[in-house]
Design a protein around this motif. Sequence first.
Motif, PDB file in Angstrom:
ATOM      1  N   ASN A 166       0.840  -1.195   0.000  1.00 39.11           N
ATOM      2  CA  ASN A 166       0.000   0.000   0.000  1.00 39.11           C
ATOM      3  C   ASN A 166       0.880   1.251   0.000  1.00 39.11           C
ATOM      4  O   ASN A 166       1.393   1.652   1.046  1.00 39.11           O
ATOM      5  N   LEU A 167       1.056   1.848  -1.168  1.00 33.17           N
ATOM      6  CA  LEU A 167       1.750   3.134  -1.224  1.00 33.17           C
ATOM      7  C   LEU A 167       0.818   4.226  -0.703  1.00 33.17           C
ATOM      8  O   LEU A 167       1.114   4.906   0.261  1.00 33.17           O
ATOM      9  N   HIS A 168      -0.343   4.361  -1.350  1.00 33.96           N
ATOM     10  CA  HIS A 168      -1.348   5.316  -0.870  1.00 33.96           C
ATOM     11  C   HIS A 168      -2.685   4.936  -1.485  1.00 33.96           C
ATOM     12  O   HIS A 168      -3.051   5.424  -2.561  1.00 33.96           O
ATOM     13  N   VAL A 169      -3.416   4.050  -0.822  1.00 34.23           N
ATOM     14  CA  VAL A 169      -4.705   3.581  -1.329  1.00 34.23           C
ATOM     15  C   VAL A 169      -5.842   4.244  -0.562  1.00 34.23           C
ATOM     16  O   VAL A 169      -5.644   4.839   0.504  1.00 34.23           O
ATOM     17  N   ASP A 170      -7.036   4.114  -1.109  1.00 33.36           N
ATOM     18  CA  ASP A 170      -8.251   4.558  -0.429  1.00 33.36           C
ATOM     19  C   ASP A 170      -8.571   3.551   0.663  1.00 33.36           C
ATOM     20  O   ASP A 170      -9.081   2.463   0.387  1.00 33.36           O
ATOM     21  N   LEU A 171      -8.295   3.889   1.913  1.00 33.08           N
ATOM     22  CA  LEU A 171      -8.433   2.930   3.011  1.00 33.08           C
ATOM     23  C   LEU A 171      -9.880   2.574   3.304  1.00 33.08           C
ATOM     24  O   LEU A 171     -10.141   1.589   4.000  1.00 33.08           O
ATOM     25  N   SER A 172     -10.838   3.336   2.759  1.00 35.78           N
ATOM     26  CA  SER A 172     -12.245   2.978   2.953  1.00 35.78           C
ATOM     27  C   SER A 172     -12.580   1.668   2.243  1.00 35.78           C
ATOM     28  O   SER A 172     -13.596   1.033   2.545  1.00 35.78           O
ATOM     29  N   MET A 173     -11.739   1.246   1.298  1.00 40.41           N
ATOM     30  CA  MET A 173     -11.965  -0.012   0.597  1.00 40.41           C
ATOM     31  C   MET A 173     -11.803  -1.210   1.531  1.00 40.41           C
ATOM     32  O   MET A 173     -12.195  -2.324   1.196  1.00 40.41           O
ATOM     33  N   TYR A 174     -11.224  -0.995   2.704  1.00 33.43           N
ATOM     34  CA  TYR A 174     -11.062  -2.074   3.675  1.00 33.43           C
ATOM     35  C   TYR A 174     -12.226  -2.141   4.665  1.00 33.43           C
ATOM     36  O   TYR A 174     -12.224  -2.975   5.572  1.00 33.43           O
ATOM     37  N   ASN A 175     -13.227  -1.248   4.494  1.00 34.84           N
ATOM     38  CA  ASN A 175     -14.424  -1.319   5.325  1.00 34.84           C
ATOM     39  C   ASN A 175     -15.264  -2.527   4.919  1.00 34.84           C
ATOM     40  O   ASN A 175     -15.259  -2.939   3.765  1.00 34.84           O
ATOM     41  N   ASN A 176     -15.985  -3.100   5.866  1.00 36.68           N
ATOM     42  CA  ASN A 176     -16.942  -4.187   5.600  1.00 36.68           C
ATOM     43  C   ASN A 176     -16.276  -5.458   5.085  1.00 36.68           C
ATOM     44  O   ASN A 176     -16.903  -6.255   4.391  1.00 36.68           O
ATOM     45  N   VAL A 177     -14.997  -5.653   5.382  1.00 30.47           N
ATOM     46  CA  VAL A 177     -14.301  -6.854   4.923  1.00 30.47           C
ATOM     47  C   VAL A 177     -13.240  -7.239   5.958  1.00 30.47           C
ATOM     48  O   VAL A 177     -12.593  -6.373   6.541  1.00 30.47           O
ATOM     49  N   THR A 178     -13.110  -8.544   6.186  1.00 26.38           N
ATOM     50  CA  THR A 178     -12.057  -9.056   7.054  1.00 26.38           C
ATOM     51  C   THR A 178     -10.870  -9.432   6.180  1.00 26.38           C
ATOM     52  O   THR A 178     -10.876 -10.444   5.480  1.00 26.38           O
ATOM     53  N   ILE A 179      -9.850  -8.589   6.169  1.00 27.43           N
ATOM     54  CA  ILE A 179      -8.668  -8.819   5.354  1.00 27.43           C
ATOM     55  C   ILE A 179      -7.799  -9.896   5.997  1.00 27.43           C
ATOM     56  O   ILE A 179      -7.676  -9.974   7.219  1.00 27.43           O
TER      57      ILE A 179
END
Length: 208
Positions: A166-179
């Motif tokens: 992750n250089l600089h991603v939209d961290l909201s994409m990790y909402n609602n998911v168990t990575i």
Amino acid sequence: MINIQFKHAPYSNTLVNAVCNRYLHFAADDDNWSRPDRYWIMTNENLNMYTYGTKNIHDSSTIPTEINGIKVQAQIRTGGITYHGPGQLSWVCNINYRRLLRQYARNLNIQIFMNLLCKVINEEFSENLHSNPTDPGLFRDNGEKVLSFGSDMPGMSWMSIKMSLNLHVDLSMYNNVTICSMHNRPMSNLLSSLPDIATQAEIGERIT
């Protein structure tokens, strides 16, 4: 000198799986210990995707078909669900494990590779990341995860490793998911802003 071939390409799950299938063909050639390593460096401009590893998922029906309105796709690797999107730098590394055993030692494993990768990224970005033998990835001291990691090694000839930084991603994409491997820990970015594609590719080459 280790013989290495690398290519830069836009990220796609089709490409990742094609690269992995190619190395399975190499794995059948047990006598060719001198065959070069191959590294695919992938930047991601506008593709949003979630993937999951097929190597340790016994029941794919437990995997959602969509997360945040985005399709979830199978990938040839270990590990659970992870995200791929703009602001991320990814690699597929096909490493000639047979050559390493012949040249160096018999106790090589994935954790040794992870520790080496961690040292390189720490020096490149002046960070203090660490790896964890039980969790695939690189983490800050506060538990934030900045690199996801998966691997596959069906035989003793080749090792396929997949990484996304992750250089600089939209961290909201990790909402609602168990990575994969997160266990209620947050995802994070390595940089405060995103370099252009040419600079991202240069970073990938330097780390490789």
